[in-house]
Structure formats: C-alpha cells, structure tokens
Scaffold this motif. Sequence first.
Motif, PDB file in Angstrom:
ATOM      1  N   ASP A 505      55.300  36.157  17.766  1.00 27.66           N
ATOM      2  CA  ASP A 505      55.016  36.667  16.889  1.00 27.66           C
ATOM      3  C   ASP A 505      56.214  37.196  16.014  1.00 27.66           C
ATOM      4  O   ASP A 505      56.928  35.964  16.144  1.00 27.66           O
ATOM      5  CB  ASP A 505      54.740  37.827  18.007  1.00 27.66           C
ATOM      6  CG  ASP A 505      55.813  37.846  18.581  1.00 27.66           C
ATOM      7  OD1 ASP A 505      57.142  37.725  18.110  1.00 27.66           O
ATOM      8  OD2 ASP A 505      56.084  39.104  20.072  1.00 27.66           O
ATOM      9  N   LYS A 520      52.619  37.017  25.991  1.00 32.67           N
ATOM     10  CA  LYS A 520      54.167  37.127  25.406  1.00 32.67           C
ATOM     11  C   LYS A 520      55.390  36.468  25.898  1.00 32.67           C
ATOM     12  O   LYS A 520      55.183  38.025  27.400  1.00 32.67           O
ATOM     13  CB  LYS A 520      53.838  38.461  24.557  1.00 32.67           C
ATOM     14  CG  LYS A 520      55.314  38.831  23.775  1.00 32.67           C
ATOM     15  CD  LYS A 520      55.496  39.629  22.737  1.00 32.67           C
ATOM     16  CE  LYS A 520      55.911  41.547  24.122  1.00 32.67           C
ATOM     17  NZ  LYS A 520      56.052  42.637  23.235  1.00 32.67           N
ATOM     18  N   THR A 545      44.812  33.456  19.046  1.00 34.67           N
ATOM     19  CA  THR A 545      45.851  33.961  18.390  1.00 34.67           C
ATOM     20  C   THR A 545      44.867  33.303  17.189  1.00 34.67           C
ATOM     21  O   THR A 545      44.254  32.491  17.052  1.00 34.67           O
ATOM     22  CB  THR A 545      47.450  33.721  18.469  1.00 34.67           C
ATOM     23  OG1 THR A 545      47.453  32.971  18.477  1.00 34.67           O
ATOM     24  CG2 THR A 545      47.855  34.950  19.284  1.00 34.67           C
ATOM     25  N   LEU A 563      48.308  42.132  14.514  1.00 32.24           N
ATOM     26  CA  LEU A 563      47.924  40.900  15.557  1.00 32.24           C
ATOM     27  C   LEU A 563      46.957  40.383  15.824  1.00 32.24           C
ATOM     28  O   LEU A 563      46.160  41.385  16.077  1.00 32.24           O
ATOM     29  CB  LEU A 563      49.315  40.522  16.837  1.00 32.24           C
ATOM     30  CG  LEU A 563      48.558  39.010  17.419  1.00 32.24           C
ATOM     31  CD1 LEU A 563      49.546  37.943  16.411  1.00 32.24           C
ATOM     32  CD2 LEU A 563      49.277  38.848  18.739  1.00 32.24           C
TER      33      LEU A 563
END
Length: 946
Positions: A505, A520, A545, A563
Amino acid sequence: MIQRLITFVVILSTSFLSAQKKTLTHDDYDLWKNITNVKISNKGRLIVSTIQTNTKRGDGYLEIYNTQSKTKFTYPNGYQASISWDENYVVFKKKPAYQLTRKEKKKEIKKENRTKDALLIYDAKTNSISDSILRVKTYKMPQKEEGWLVLEKYKKEKKKKKDASEQKKDTLQKNTSLAYKQNYALVYNLETKQKDTIHQIKDFTIPERGNTFYYTLKNKKEKERDLGVFQYNLISGTKTVIDTTKYMYTKLSVYKDGSQFTYLSVTDSTAIDSLKFELHYYKDRRLQKLVDVKGKHLRKNWELSKDQIPFFSENGKRLYLFSKPKIVYSKDTTLLKDEIPQVDVWNWQDKLIQPEQKSKFEKLNKKAYLSYYNTETKNYIHIQDNTIDDVIFDDDREQQFVLGSTGSPYDVRRSWDFPRTKDYYKINTNTGQKHLIIKNIGSRPYLSPDGKYALYYDMNTKNWWSVNLHTEQKTNLTKDLEVAFYDEDNDRPASPFPYGFGGFDNEGNALIYDKFDVWKVLLSGNKTPSNITKTGRQNNIQYRTQRLDSDHRNLASYSNKALLITSFDKKTKVSGLYVLRKEKLIEKIKPLEFYIGSYKKAKYNEVFTYRKENFTTFSDLYVTDDGFKESNKITEINPHQKDFKWGTAELFSWKAFDGKKLEGILYKPEDFDPSKKYPLITYFYEKRSDSYNYYHIPRPSASTVNASYLVSNDYIMFVPDIVYEEGKPGASAYNCIVSGVEALEKSGYIDSDNMAIQGQSWGGYQVAYLVTVTNKFKAAMAGAPVSNMTSAYGGIRWQSGMSRAFQYEKTQSRIGKNLWDGFDLYIENSPLFGIPKIETPLLMMHNDKDGAVPYYQGIEMFMGMRRLQKPAWLLVYNDEAHNLRKIKNRQDLSIRMMQFFDHYLKGELAPEWMTKGVPRIQKGRDFGYDLETVGKRQSITPSSNE
C-alpha cells in the motif's frame, strides 16, 4: 391453471422469437471479434482499442475514443498503436486487407513482395487522419516526449518494365537511389509532417524523453562491415558520428533522457561463432571502451555476452551489463563432420535431464550474469555469479540490497517433487557480496518499496514471513492469526499455495489474501495484521486489490487516494468494485449479473476502463472519469449476436455420491422448453463454476466444445465441479460427474438416451476413465488423454523437457505416491486396463507435437480399442501442440467433433471419415466431411460387453 397458461405463453413467445434467429454454424466463427489491446493516454483523454477478428480470418479495426468530446474514430485493420505524450496524436500501423493478403498467398507471391503495413497518424484535435506512410516495417515513439517518432521503411519497389524500349531506357538511366537497395529510416515531425531520411538503417534506439536518438547503419551485403554508429539531434537535425571503425555494432541501449548511450561492437570479421565483443559507453560527446575483447573489468576468464542488451538504472548511475565464463572446448579438429557421433548422454546425477536441457538449450546457451558500471565512481561491481540463476530487483534497479535465487540444490528432485523450491541470497549491490538468507522455499519473494525488507510465503510453516535485509532478522507475520492464508480447498498431494499477494500500500505495508479477505501487514511485525475488508468470509465474498501501474507492478492501486478493492461473490459469481476509505468499503460498481475485470487506469488522472460480461453479453469496454459515478460503454464489438439464437446459463447444485455438496453450470437454449427432451453434453475440467458469468465467443475449437455453439444447436451443456480424493482421481471424477448428470436427469428435460461427455488433457483423461466404468453415455470425446499412468509416469513433458513423475506424486494427477509404492493405484486409475469394459464409442485427439501429454498415450488407447474392436477414432494434427494453435486445424476439429456428436446424439448421418476413414493418399485432398448416402447407411455400433 393461470400460472401454467402464463408459462405456456412465455415459452411460446420465446420460441417464436428464437425461430426468427439463425442457428450458429461453423461458417459463422469469422463474424466474431475481440478486443485484443486497450491503451489509455497519460491523462485519460484518449482510449485506443484494437479489435481483431477472433479467428484472424478477416479484417479488424482500431477505435479511438475521446473522453472529453465523447467522439469516436474508427479505422480498418489498425493495430500496434501508440499515444503521444501530449495526447494530441495516435500513431498506429495498418495491416493490408485480409482478402488481399490471402490472394497474394494464393498466387504464391514471395513474402518480401507482398503488400506491407502502412503507418497512420491520427490527429486528436481534428479527429481525423493527418498523414499516412506506406511500406512501414516498424516504428518507435518516445513515451514521455512529444512531437516526433522514428520509423523504418521497407526498401522502395522498383517499377516493372513494361516493354523493351522502357527496359532499354532503364538500363541507360539506372536508378541508383539507396532507398531502392536497402531499408531506410524516416525521422518524422508530428506537427509539421517534415521527414528526414536515414539511408541504410540497421537499428535505432530512442529514449523515453529528450531530443536525441542513436542508430547504426549497415552495408547492403550482410557479411560486409557496418557503416557506423551515430547520434541524431532532433532540434538541429544534425547527425554526429560516434564511431565507424568496427566491423559490427549491436545491442544499442539509451538512458531515459538520451544523455547516455551504450552498445556492443565487434572489431573484426572472424567466424561468426567466435566473435569477440566489446562494450562502449557514450556521454557528453565522449566515447569510452568499458570492456574489451580480453574481458577487461570482468571476472578472470570471463567474457562479455553478446545476447543481452545492457540497461541503465532509473537514476542513470548504473549501467548494467552481462558477462559469462569463457568456455574452451577440447574438440578433435581432425574429425570430419560425419565422423562425429551424435548422442545424448543421460546421467542419473544430471541437474536437468537431457530433454529439459534440449528444451532450454537456447536459454542455457545464452545464460549470462549481471554486473554494473558506476557512471559516477567509474567502479565495476559484479552482483551475480554463475551460482545465481536470477536476480530480483527493485523497480528502479538502484537499491542497496537485491535478492539472487538458485534452484541448484533441488534441481534433481524437481523431476518428482513439487513445488520447485529455491534458495535466496541477499546481494549487496554496493559490494557484490552475497549471503544466504532464505532457504528452500517454493514461492518468489517481494522486495519492499523502501528496500528494507523481503516478503515471502513459506509453504512448510504455511505462513507469511519478512526478513530485514540489513539485520537479516526473520519475522513470522501471520503465526498468531487463526485464519489460513493457504488454499483451504487444496486437494492435491503437494503443499497448498498461498491465496496471493495484493501489493504494497502507499505506506509500504504488505497486503495479503486469505480465501475471502485482504489483510494489511507491517513488515516489521511490530503490529498485529488487520483484516481491512472485514466481512468477506461471513458474506462468502472474495475481496482483492488491483495492481494497475505497469511501471510498479508490486504497488496496490488507488482511486482518489482510496484503495481499490474488487469483489467476487462466491455464491452468485458476480463482481463489484469498492474503494476503502477510513476503514470502510464504499461501493463504486454494484455487483449485479456480470463478471467484471481487465481494469486499466490513466497514469496521471482518475480515468479507468474495465470490461464486463456474462454468458449472453460480450465483454465490451467501459470507461469512467468521475470516480465511478457513471460508466459509459464505448465499444459495441459484436452487435450481430442479436441475429443468432443464443442461450442462458444457470448454476446447478447437487450432492455427489459420497454426500459432498457440489455445483456446476448449466447452459440451455434460449427457447428452452422444459416439456421437451434435450441431448446433453457434459464437459469438465477441475472446478469451473466460478466462470458462470463468462462469455463464450463462438470460435473454432482448440480442444473443447463451445457452449454458445451447443445451445444454439439445441444441446444442453453441463459443466460440473470436481473434487478429489488422493490416490483416486478416476473414482473422484465418477463420484462428481456421474452424480451430477443423474441429478440433472431428474429434471425431466434431459434425453437420457442421448448423453455424451467431453474433456481435454486432464479432462480428456477423465473421459477415457469414465467410459471404462459406466455405459451411461452414448458417445465420448477425449482430447490428449493419459491412458496408461504407468508409462505416462515415466514420460516426458516434451515442451518443457521435464519428467512427468511430479504430476502423479504431487500435483494434478493426484496419485500421491511413486509408481512402485502405489503400483495398484496407477493400474486402477489407468483407462487402458479397463478397455474390455468399454461400450461407448470414443473419439480422441492427440497431436504429434503435444508438449504436455506424450502423443503415445492416445495411441495406446486407440490401439487397445482397435485390438478389442471397440469403435474408436483418433485425430492426430501434424506439428500441433497440446491444444490446437492453427485456425485451419481448429476449424477441422470443430466440424469433426460436432459431426461425431450429432451422429450419436441426434441421429444425423455419419460423415465418411467415421464410416470409411481417410486413407493417407487422400490426406489434404478429401477431408471426409461428406455425410453417408441415405440408403447406404453404414452402422456404427458399440461392441457388446458380455
């Protein structure tokens, strides 16, 4: 009663509408087109789509969409497009019309004399073509500079002499222009259309930005020395000689702003296989020889490699070059060529078996290793020696630490083991020193954006780890989490792979997947990983993602600093799009009835494209430039589909014989009538239900039946998922497939007397197995089937050259044991040994250049059935791979496969290739497609099984 009446009216009206439509035939494949390439300009003003006929038998077009004016420009047969940095121009090549090229081939016109591509310049300001240039071989345009390009043109064609007087005139006034003798280059100004010609072009390289480029010139005769290497200044139009003293110039490379340039050269014209290369570096009008023919600045007894192009780091401070150890052969020069034995020597201790060495011969022969020249300090650093197979770099090629991998300690066991593991070394690029930090892992690590860490998945511990590249401290990042980050549904004997990596990220944290959610992870391990999508598992939705930056593939993508997260509902099989803002998922594309994918983003703006599809809807292109508030469909590729009878797709669930709940896909004709009986073709390969919303372009078959074609021709197609028990791949297939078919038969609309199965490769094996244990199916088609696991175990995957043993012990074939420990399992699961039980006519395809399943597997099955006089046919396409590559052969397979099924399931007349065969002397002359004559119908029946 009223409900029944309504149902009857709906069916009647649907049938009436379908009756007005055409049924798909094999002649219709050329109508369907596909989007083969999409490009977005830097700020998203222009979107360029390349559309080609799916079979390549016909003309496509290039379509340019302006997101500001909402206008569209279309040009026939355009391809290989580039968009200028300022978004004012689109440059593309145009192929000759398909029929023109076909006509020239039919006339046997030599390739060099056929009509060539043209180059077109599209002006976005006027929405029109501003210029065109004929006979263009290639072109290059800077990625980050506007206004110019360089192209190479084929040499000019000499005009044909019309009569004797003209011929005499031509003899007296011979045209000696260089443009008629050799290819030449044009330097082209997009604004002014001015051109400058560079004759006798050999090669050229252009930078990303700047106003200079570099090129080499050659003599007309191939064996004569090159004319030199030169620099071209775009502002002044001047050509500067860099060097003209060498015999050959090759492997040109330029730094991104054009200020640095490098190339390889050869001093003299010795034998081509013993040429000695030198490396030169040019900057500020000064030429340096960095590496000479003696290997100056390289390792002792090493030489420069001629096969790789040098390259610069992002900051230009490193010039990377390739070298390798000198090899001196002790060859008996007194022998004649026909006195030298030709033998492959197999050694049980070879790292790679001989077929794999043969398959990788070119790669192994060209193998070279990286060093770099520091353009500031003038130092040479060797970062890769011949013990390191590969180097994992950061995107900019300038961080202190990189990773070097080697599989050498584990190469021998690769023949039977999986995954293929490697060791990874930390390499200090400032010194070239290396140190082993990760041992025996089966997945490739990722370097963090800041260069401090490497992230990797360890299949032995089934956890994600990080290693600090400075301290070499390792941290297990997921050991305290109860969720699995490996494939929970893995049913193969090998260790399960992880669900995957979602990129880093914008804070440098790693994003990793479990089955449903995105997590994460801080690479330091100082904080517990967090589930950022939270609800995936409880809602049976898979979140993932996107990584859309082609320059930085390991970075997760954002929209307006939020995101991007895609969703896939595992129950309904529909897709959606979200952004993660302040730890909440915000819906951007509502999950409805489509599969959505192929996202692209403008580099410097919030313009996105994507494609969405389902079984009845082709995957056209959509664009949004307002944060996904609105999306516009900007292509209409296959509008003619509305003229054809199509079908529907639905999910179907049932329980296998052992009680497992399974699902599959059911395709029905659009005028489906539940009161009728339909022939059924069941196709299978692993688990396919997630593809429920995929569109199936009608096209010639590479190996499998086509769902769109089948439903258009009044078949029902069933695609069941299969789950496996180790050691019992055949019985597992029976458990899932036959139970699904029997569950489907209970619906009342399946004609149980007219059912067939079809599969390719692993699916082809299962077809061959099933006909040995059930007579439920009236016909079967198996593509590239393994018939004898005992011989296939010891076989070779000829494309890669690898042993096939690992497939049986560890992967798809799922035996889980070697041949000697599991001998009974190999026999039990081999169709060859069940041939006496077969009562189902079997059509097979197995091609003579199959690189995955040895061709003799199909032969073994065919010869066994022939010996016991069971109806069998084997199609062997010459010089063809595991799946057919050539359109002519795909067309042929489609015709034969459907003639086979139509005969057995619909009672159509059999074609002559089935009743009489095609003798060798008629090959290529008579395809045997003609149907048998009515009244002389030859019976093709299964053999009896007493």
